[in-house]
Scaffold this motif. Structure first.
Motif, mmCIF file in Angstrom:
data_model
loop_
_atom_site.group_PDB
_atom_site.id
_atom_site.type_symbol
_atom_site.label_atom_id
_atom_site.label_comp_id
_atom_site.label_asym_id
_atom_site.label_seq_id
_atom_site.Cartn_x
_atom_site.Cartn_y
_atom_site.Cartn_z
ATOM 1 N N ILE A 146 0.861 -1.202 0.000
ATOM 2 C CA ILE A 146 0.000 0.000 0.000
ATOM 3 C C ILE A 146 0.882 1.232 0.000
ATOM 4 N N MET A 147 1.920 1.199 0.851
ATOM 5 C CA MET A 147 2.835 2.325 0.956
ATOM 6 C C MET A 147 3.521 2.588 -0.383
ATOM 7 N N ASN A 182 -2.088 10.657 1.332
ATOM 8 C CA ASN A 182 -2.281 10.706 2.784
ATOM 9 C C ASN A 182 -2.275 9.309 3.377
ATOM 10 N N ILE A 183 -3.006 8.418 2.729
ATOM 11 C CA ILE A 183 -3.065 7.040 3.228
ATOM 12 C C ILE A 183 -1.681 6.407 3.150
ATOM 13 N N GLY A 184 -1.025 6.606 2.017
ATOM 14 C CA GLY A 184 0.282 5.989 1.822
ATOM 15 C C GLY A 184 1.289 6.453 2.845
ATOM 16 N N MET A 185 1.251 7.739 3.172
ATOM 17 C CA MET A 185 2.231 8.241 4.125
ATOM 18 C C MET A 185 1.933 7.773 5.537
ATOM 19 N N TRP A 186 0.674 7.545 5.847
ATOM 20 C CA TRP A 186 0.384 6.963 7.157
ATOM 21 C C TRP A 186 0.980 5.554 7.212
ATOM 22 N N GLU A 236 3.428 4.423 5.525
ATOM 23 C CA GLU A 236 4.890 4.426 5.534
ATOM 24 C C GLU A 236 5.401 4.382 6.964
ATOM 25 N N ARG A 237 4.856 5.241 7.810
ATOM 26 C CA ARG A 237 5.306 5.260 9.194
ATOM 27 C C ARG A 237 4.985 3.952 9.893
ATOM 28 N N PHE A 238 3.801 3.409 9.576
ATOM 29 C CA PHE A 238 3.401 2.149 10.185
ATOM 30 C C PHE A 238 4.396 1.053 9.791
ATOM 31 N N VAL A 239 4.748 1.015 8.514
ATOM 32 C CA VAL A 239 5.673 -0.010 8.033
ATOM 33 C C VAL A 239 7.028 0.144 8.704
#
Lengths: 456, 173, 370
Positions: A347-348, A379-383, A385-388
């Motif tokens: 997703i990221m 926005n979703i992707g950047m959230w 990214e941090r999660f990953v």
């Protein structure tokens, strides 16, 4: 500032505005009764906020055992949200300070709302580490002060202590920058106020601003100085956030490129959020003449640039993990792409690497609906990214016997929704009760017909 | 008794040209009132560059000193604790906070100096010579002793620069 | 000087090949950086739709011609690879599990092949940008100015990625066990400061010769000085990030890089490096007065160029030398390649009108007022 503007340049503001119409257009929003659309948005945001308040109260009373954390994954959802929100905030300062230093005049229509967004986002961000402390009423222990416990000072070698200083400085300076920028406009509101109450309120808020040029003259100097201070400040904030991870010795966290990469990622996500909000605002508040297609295009170009840096960082990290010859480092990256959290990883990659590439096409850049959809993906992707970065590096590290999985609890998800609620509630109130476009600055870049020939 | 001569314009270019003209003709310019920071008006009014840059630099140095020395004193002098084998004076680790205190002191110091010097403070009432200066009027105010004021000349200059309106005002009013 | 440089090169090869090749790498990379920065400045100008720098654009455009020279010097490394790159010895790699793990990337063929790709892209696509930009001199149609925009964005995107990887290839692999992901950006920031300093020196000298007296004002130099101020600060930010993270995590594989550079004379040079590349330019350019003074700008720009040399020296030489070496070889090879650079630059600059004609933003730039 260059005072000669070539006539082939597209005007920054459309619709043949003069000074009076700018005042009326922007401040008219504050005079009218709120539209139904505003009420819907506000109530939605308010209910999300209420949910958040309930969730936060519950977890503070019960303890953070209500989260899905375990011994292996000790940082997950809340730190993800923290980094996400701090990142969102970066676009505001970038627009108001860095674009100011680069003399990009198109910033004038959007800097006010972007700065407001910065402040709200940093407030949302600050909430998460405070909750994570478990005893938020002791939050003042984070600051060094002589106390009866020794004196037991804080540990200045800890990146988490750096965070405290960075985030609070950032919040204070952004708020001051925002408010100082708004004083002249508040005076305009005061001077056109019809009711006594409004006159009194804005008279107080505008600090007796009279438009005196002697004040303006000093004010301009200070504005430049603040921009010069805020520009490195914004870089330092996300740098320090990245230090939280990069100073450790955990594979996937310890990499030297984190500081600039986090800053670029923050600007990337922040611009996506600014675009999302501004596209809604320009549509619902009819600000198409001020926030023009050109503004949107310029912002998508910044997204291409920062998206490129993010792409480059992914590539470098992946390459370097292989190049390092370090088995743990290599495993972390393979695990990201193919392990149990591969879905989050892809997703990221999909959202952050592929989405911005669409902006190379002018047709898409100028199609507001497409831009809106794409920014939401970012926005979703950047959230994610941090999660990953946070979860995949922790859940399988050196010792396979202590590998674990992580799943957020309902409380954590409710808190995230609550933070969005806080953000949007504040933003809705802001666009309703404050001048959302910097009137003074827009007026100063308005090009008079026939007088653009460089004559002073 | 002093007399004020208040001239209003509807654009910045006339204001700057007229101000220059007034000053060249020996008029004493009290101040100008504009809806935004007009470029080039500082030269026309003969204002000196602001010294706030130096103030900012001074505050930055204070912030830097406090940040660096404060951390050093706390971590290495007052209560040294061995954390992760890092030296007591962990200078590279002190720089981030030292930077933040520098910015914080410089930023707040400059802004408070600005507010204090210009008198833009909560609870103050604005001085007003003409309406709409926060909207679309550009006003310049001349001042002189009542007896020595050359009204005819001032009116002529105002006229030649397309002033929209001008009026006189006495200090006592 | 160029002849002398070539002579010193052969003499040095005979006396101390490792030292000579290190110098060749340093000079080649320095020149490549100047050439790269030239196109980059032009490309940034088009992408950001800026107007102020039209009057000075011929200078970065002419810097482009340095890039082929950089290619030539770097390509020489084919003959000297074995003297400076540990990984180029097949027998060493075979005995070292880490190096053999990297051999898919770090091998002589791949090294030369990638170098060729980087340079061909930079020179070929970059050349197209320059040609299009200069074609405006002939044409009448101002709309032509938009034409290099797309190409510039493409060049910045791909060329930038290539720059990062080229620095891994050429500089970082001098110590093949060590790695740092920020290394490419670190070199990028150094390249940018040296390029800006070069542009400023050229402009100041040309102004003194009277060529740019009318068109390039102190305001243009002021803009460049602001950039230089910003990017020297950016340089120290990247330097600090890399240094602090390695210091903090304290992993032996990484700290070895700084231990070499923090003891003895190399240690003092590290301090000199920071002074030249950041502290001195920062302290001087902090004030508006000095940013608008030709003389102080000339001093700062020259120091930054020297600083770039020291910076590269600190990246290259500690890898193969225990203690710093400095003498006639270093001086002559560097000065020789500098004179080749200046010679090519002047030739390229003289070929064109010093001020771009027909550019729609020309008068905006001529009326720059800061």
């Amino acid at each position: 500032m260059a005072n000669h503007v070539e006539s082939i340049r597209e005007p920054l503001v459309h619709g043949n505005k003069n000074l009076k119409t700018i005042t009326n257009d922007v401040l008219g929003i504050m005079d009218k009764k709120p539209t139904r659309l505003w009420w819907i948005g506000f109530l939605l945001a308010l209910s999300a906020l209420t949910l958040g308040i309930v969730a936060v109260s519950y977890q503070i009373m019960t303890g953070i055992g209500t989260w899905g954390l375990n011994k292996t994954v000790g940082w997950a959802f809340d730190i993800t949200n923290f980094v996400f929100w701090v990142g969102i905030g970066h676009a505001g300062t970038l627009i108001s300070a860095i674009l100011f230093l680069f003399r990009q005049k198109w910033r004038t229509s959007i800097n006010r709302s972007a700065e407001a967004m910065t402040i709200f986002a940093v407030m949302c961000a600050g909430m998460f580490p405070i909750i994570h402390m478990g005893r938020p009423w002791m939050a003042y222990w984070m600051f060094p002060y002589p106390n009866t416990r020794g004196p037991l000072w804080i540990n200045f070698r800890s990146p988490l202590a750096w965070d405290v200083f960075a985030i609070s400085t950032y919040l204070i300076i952004s708020a001051v920058f925002w408010y100082i920028g708004m004083i002249p406009d508040l005076a305009t509101v005061r001077d056109r106020a019809k009711t006594r109450v409004k006159k009194a309120i804005f008279g107080f808020l505008s600090f007796g601003w009279s438009g005196s040029f002697k004040t303006w003259h000093r004010y301009e100097t200070v504005y430049g100085l603040l921009a010069g201070l805020a520009a490195p400040l914004v870089v330092s904030v996300h740098t320090i956030v990245s230090f939280d991870f990069a100073t450790s010795a955990i594979p996937g966290w310890h990499t030297t490129t984190f500081p600039p990469y986090f800053v670029a990622g923050a600007v990337f996500s922040g611009f996506a959020m600014v675009l999302t909000l501004l596209l809604i605002a320009r549509k619902t508040l009819r600000l198409e003449d001020y926030i023009t297609v050109k503004h949107i295009e310029n912002m998508t170009k910044v997204i291409i640039l920062t998206g490129g840096i993010v792409t480059l960082s992914y590539a470098t990290e992946f390459f370097m993990a292989w190049y390092s010859g370090n088995g743990y480092e290599q495993f972390v990256f393979l695990n990201r792409a193919m392990g149990p959290f591969a879905w989050a990883y892809w997703i990221m990659v999909g959202c952050n690497l592929i989405t911005p590439q669409f902006f190379w096409f002018k047709k898409i850049r100028t199609n507001m609906l497409m831009v809106f959809i794409l920014t939401i993906f970012i926005n979703i992707g950047m959230w994610f990214e941090r999660f990953v970065i946070i979860v995949t590096s922790l859940h399988r590290d050196f010792l396979p016997s202590s590998w674990a999985m992580y799943k957020p609890s309902y409380v954590e998800i409710a808190t995230l929704i609550g933070s969005f609620g806080l953000f949007f509630t504040l933003f809705m109130l802001f666009i309703r009760y404050m001048p959302i476009i910097s009137i003074g600055e827009v007026k100063s870049v308005l090009q008079f017909k026939g007088r653009s020939g460089g004559k002073k | 008794m002093k007399k004020y001569f208040v001239v209003s314009f509807d654009n910045e270019y006339d204001l700057v040209d007229a101000t220059q003209d007034f000053r060249d003709n020996g008029f004493n310019i009290l101040d100008a009132f504009t809806p935004y920071a007009v470029h080039g008006l500082d030269k026309a009014m003969g204002l000196k560059p602001s010294r706030l840059g130096k103030i900012c630099f001074g505050f930055a140095l204070i912030g830097l000193t406090i940040g660096l020395y404060g951390q050093y004193w706390i971590s290495a002098v007052n209560w040294p604790i061995n954390i992760g084998g890092k030296p007591w004076n962990s200078m590279p680790g002190f720089l981030p906070i030292a930077f933040e205190t520098t910015v914080l002191f410089a930023g707040l110091g400059t802004v408070f100096t600005l507010l204090w010097r210009t008198g833009v403070l909560p609870g103050r009432q604005p001085i007003s010579f003409a309406p709409d200066v926060t909207d679309d009027r550009f006003v310049v105010v001349l001042t002189e002793e009542l007896s020595s004021f050359k009204s005819k000349k001032a009116e002529a200059i105002s006229m030649s620069h397309h002033a929209v309106e001008w009026h006189e005002k006495l200090e006592s009013e | 000087m160029m002849v002398l440089g070539v002579l010193a090169f052969f003499l040095g090869l005979y006396l101390d090949p490792t030292r000579t090749w290190s110098n060749v790498l340093l000079s080649g990379y320095f020149l490549t950086g100047i050439g790269f920065c030239g196109i980059m400045m032009v490309a940034i100008h088009y992408v950001s739709n800026a107007g102020w720098d039209v009057a000075i654009r011929r200078v970065p455009e002419a810097m482009y011609s340095v890039l082929p020279i950089g290619f030539g010097v770097m390509a020489l490394l084919y003959f000297g690879m074995h003297d400076i790159y540990e990984w180029s010895h097949a027998d060493v790699v075979a005995e070292d599990p880490i190096l053999s793990g990297k051999s898919a990337w770090l091998n002589p063929t791949g090294f030369m092949f990638r170098m060729a790709i980087y340079f061909v892209f930079w020179i070929w696509v970059g050349g197209k940008i320059i040609t299009k930009s200069q074609a405006m001199d002939l044409g009448e149609n101002p709309a032509q100015t938009s034409s290099p925009t797309g190409l510039s964005a493409f060049w910045l995107y791909i060329g930038g990625i290539m720059f990062v990887f080229s620095s891994f290839d050429w500089i970082m692999s001098l110590e093949p066990h060590w790695y740092s992901t920020i290394f490419g950006l670190y070199n990028f920031s150094g390249m940018f400061t040296s390029g800006l300093a070069f542009i400023m020196i050229v402009l100041i000298l040309l102004r003194r010769n009277g060529l740019f007296k009318e068109t390039v004002k102190i305001d243009h130099l002021y803009e460049l000085a602001r950039y230089l101020f910003g990017f020297t600060t950016f340089w120290v930010y990247i330097w600090f990030s890399q240094h602090m993270l390695i210091w903090y995590a304290n992993i032996p594989e990484e700290t070895v890089y700084y231990i070499k550079r923090h003891v003895g004379v190399f240690g003092s040079l590290t301090v000199v490096n920071i002074l030249l590349n950041w502290f001195v330019p920062f302290s001087i350019l902090l004030f508006r007065k000095t940013k608008r003074n030709e003389k102080s700008l000339l001093i700062v720009a020259s120091l930054v160029l020297v600083g770039r040399w020291v910076d590269l020296y600190m990246m290259i030489f500690p890898s193969n030398f225990e203690t710093p070496v400095f003498g006639i070889i270093e001086i002559i090879i560097f000065v020789g390649s500098l004179s080749a650079m200046v010679w090519v630059f002047i030739k390229a600059f003289n070929r064109k009108n010093p001020i771009p004609q027909n550019d729609p933003y020309l008068s905006e730039s001529l009326h720059l007022h800061t």
